[in-house]
Design a protein around this motif. Sequence first.
Motif, mmCIF file in Angstrom:
data_model
loop_
_atom_site.group_PDB
_atom_site.id
_atom_site.type_symbol
_atom_site.label_atom_id
_atom_site.label_comp_id
_atom_site.label_asym_id
_atom_site.label_seq_id
_atom_site.Cartn_x
_atom_site.Cartn_y
_atom_site.Cartn_z
ATOM 1 N N GLY A 89 0.798 -1.220 0.000
ATOM 2 C CA GLY A 89 0.000 0.000 0.000
ATOM 3 C C GLY A 89 0.825 1.262 0.000
ATOM 4 N N ASP A 90 2.094 1.180 -0.411
ATOM 5 C CA ASP A 90 2.985 2.337 -0.441
ATOM 6 C C ASP A 90 3.476 2.524 -1.870
ATOM 7 O OD1 ASP A 90 4.756 4.378 0.001
ATOM 8 O OD2 ASP A 90 6.276 3.135 0.996
ATOM 9 N N ALA A 91 3.072 3.618 -2.515
ATOM 10 C CA ALA A 91 3.484 3.885 -3.894
ATOM 11 C C ALA A 91 4.766 4.702 -3.971
ATOM 12 C CB ALA A 91 2.360 4.616 -4.642
ATOM 13 N N GLY A 92 5.413 4.940 -2.857
ATOM 14 C CA GLY A 92 6.659 5.677 -2.860
ATOM 15 C C GLY A 92 6.438 7.175 -2.745
ATOM 16 N N THR A 93 7.508 7.919 -2.965
ATOM 17 C CA THR A 93 7.455 9.381 -2.896
ATOM 18 C C THR A 93 7.828 9.971 -4.250
ATOM 19 O OG1 THR A 93 9.766 9.471 -2.159
ATOM 20 C CG2 THR A 93 8.057 9.426 -0.453
ATOM 21 N N SER A 94 7.332 11.155 -4.493
ATOM 22 C CA SER A 94 7.590 11.835 -5.762
ATOM 23 C C SER A 94 9.062 12.215 -5.866
ATOM 24 C CB SER A 94 6.713 13.074 -5.865
ATOM 25 O OG SER A 94 7.122 13.901 -6.935
ATOM 26 N N TRP A 95 9.647 11.985 -7.050
ATOM 27 C CA TRP A 95 11.035 12.373 -7.270
ATOM 28 C C TRP A 95 11.191 13.900 -7.299
ATOM 29 C CZ3 TRP A 95 13.122 8.751 -11.743
ATOM 30 C CH2 TRP A 95 13.260 7.452 -11.232
ATOM 31 N N VAL A 96 10.137 14.611 -7.620
ATOM 32 C CA VAL A 96 10.224 16.065 -7.764
ATOM 33 C C VAL A 96 9.879 16.773 -6.458
ATOM 34 C CG1 VAL A 96 9.290 18.075 -8.970
ATOM 35 C CG2 VAL A 96 9.755 15.965 -10.230
ATOM 36 N N SER A 97 8.717 16.442 -5.885
ATOM 37 C CA SER A 97 8.259 17.160 -4.693
ATOM 38 C C SER A 97 8.654 16.487 -3.385
ATOM 39 C CB SER A 97 6.735 17.312 -4.742
ATOM 40 O OG SER A 97 6.104 16.043 -4.643
ATOM 41 N N GLU A 99 6.876 14.352 -1.872
ATOM 42 C CA GLU A 99 5.661 14.024 -1.143
ATOM 43 C C GLU A 99 5.189 12.616 -1.485
ATOM 44 O OE1 GLU A 99 2.835 16.974 -2.127
ATOM 45 O OE2 GLU A 99 3.944 18.632 -1.183
ATOM 46 N N PRO A 100 4.411 11.965 -0.590
ATOM 47 C CA PRO A 100 3.882 10.631 -0.901
ATOM 48 C C PRO A 100 3.031 10.655 -2.167
ATOM 49 C CG PRO A 100 3.612 11.126 1.422
ATOM 50 C CD PRO A 100 4.070 12.399 0.774
ATOM 51 N N VAL A 101 3.166 9.619 -2.963
ATOM 52 C CA VAL A 101 2.511 9.563 -4.268
ATOM 53 C C VAL A 101 1.037 9.208 -4.151
ATOM 54 C CG1 VAL A 101 2.393 8.199 -6.399
ATOM 55 C CG2 VAL A 101 4.584 9.107 -5.606
ATOM 56 N N LEU A 102 0.722 8.256 -3.299
ATOM 57 C CA LEU A 102 -0.635 7.705 -3.271
ATOM 58 C C LEU A 102 -1.700 8.764 -2.979
ATOM 59 C CD1 LEU A 102 -1.705 4.928 -3.889
ATOM 60 C CD2 LEU A 102 -1.740 4.428 -1.441
#
Length: 584
Positions: A89-97, A99-102
């Motif tokens: 249930g963890d889509a990772g974090t944004s490479w740019v911001s 912030e969490p992706v989900l």
Amino acid sequence: MSVAHGLAPARPRRWRSGAGRVLAGAGLVTAVALLPWLSRTDPALTVLRARSADQDPSPADLAAVREQLGLDEGPLAHLAAWLGGMARGDAGTSWVSGEPVLPQVTGAFGVSVTLMLGALAVTVLVAGLVCARTVFLGSRRRLRQDRVSTGPAVLAALPKFLLASLLATVCGVWLGWFPSSGWEGPQSMVLPALALGIPSGAMIGGLLDQALPAAFHEPWARTWYSVGFPPGHTARHALRRALPGVLPQLLPTVVALVGGAVAVEKIFNIPGLGRLALDAAIAQDLPLLQTATLALALLGMAAGLLVGALRHALLGRPLRDGALPALHRPALPQGRALRWVAGSCAVVLLGLVAAGLLRDPLHVDTVARLVPPSVAHPLGTDSLGRDLLARLGHGALRTAGVALAVTAVGAVTGLLLGMVPQVSAGLTEAAATLPAVLAGLLTTAVTGASVWGAACAVCLVGWSPYAAQSAALLEQERASGHIAASVSLGAGRLHLLRRHMLPALVPALLRNALLRLPTTVLVLASLGFLGLGEQPPTPEWGRLLSENQPYAELAPWTVLGPAGALVLLSVLAVSGTALRQRSA
């Protein structure tokens, strides 16, 4: 000898369809995962510029980004890590911001689905208005003349972003009826839903309007009329008979708006999933892009299953038992109006093109910027002072040629894949919801930016409407009684395909392709506008619309010319094909 021995099974095996959906989703996510490594630019440079807009970063900065993101590990390691996180249930974090992706994807997904439902309501309403006359006359046995209404062709050819700009300006800014920007409540959904639903409803309604006369011509309809059944009862059953062949078009026409309504989302400043996926693809923000793509694919597959279940519920037992009567259009007399419409559109279009070819499309006159139509410039000039009639004429052959080629490739590919639905079902659903812009980014990463790269990108996703339609019509044709009779008399696969299947599929497929021709032009233009297709200053109708859209309020003639040419092309294609089919 059963029908199943003469042809493929009427109902594809569920495990094959399920496996096809899994493979299609996996292939799509894998292709997206390769984007940073396929692109001709350094992924670290793209991400760094998206973070800080630094146009000249140092090698140390780039090395730090590569180490932070693990770009040296390769795409497979990133894909495996992302899949492992998704399982938890963890889509990772944004490479740019960072912030969490989900939460970003779920928020944008909710906005887009809400907008899609509003557009679906408008689509159903417009489709009902388009075919209302046929329903009224057919239920009362008063269809005396065959007709091809040009109204649906005109509405289907309207560029969605141009309609969105017009609605935002008139109903949002001038009249103040609805919000022209933002997403704050139900009122914010009205104008974008109209901009998306009116062309879609015209397309769906036009296809349904062409299918209804065959349903009203069936023996049961004549019998019910003779014994005094109410017209409304007959109309409901005729709609139930004709709708299953049109329902699959909801998937690529309406559901695809979740990811494909990027231009409308930008005009109305809507934080939807299509806009999020496009921004992530341009910035090569891989975790965000992969999650958004997976959400689109899952939505497409769920919608495909729902549409299939609804089709089977409408057709009922005759489909399951192979006792479904085939629909045949009645031989009604043809009116003269269609010939006049086709001839008038051809004369006007050829006149515009011929007059434009006599002018210079690249001459820039900064003194004559945004000049209204006059004797010197019959269609006015654009923001650089270039003559719009000249650009319209010189862009005609390229626009029509590329769009016709892409449409032909998409229709043939869709026909072939639609004939093996147990293999292509998942692929069709995934391609239907994949934004053409994302396909363009994947394609041009390999081929480079060119008109043929953009054409290949549209071909990658443009076949899905035809595959969905072919699979639905083929299933109904296989369940008809005359197929069982032909098989019992010893007809082989080739005979059934040549004498029964293709004659039942090709006319409907051709009408669908011609209604979608202007949409193909606009998709190609949107790719060119983003630097993925035809490059300026080459004149092309779609680019004329895209380039001049910011000036639509100040100088409306800059978009009226190319928009009118698209409408003329659409009406000419639909009416000309109808005339040829009836004379054959």
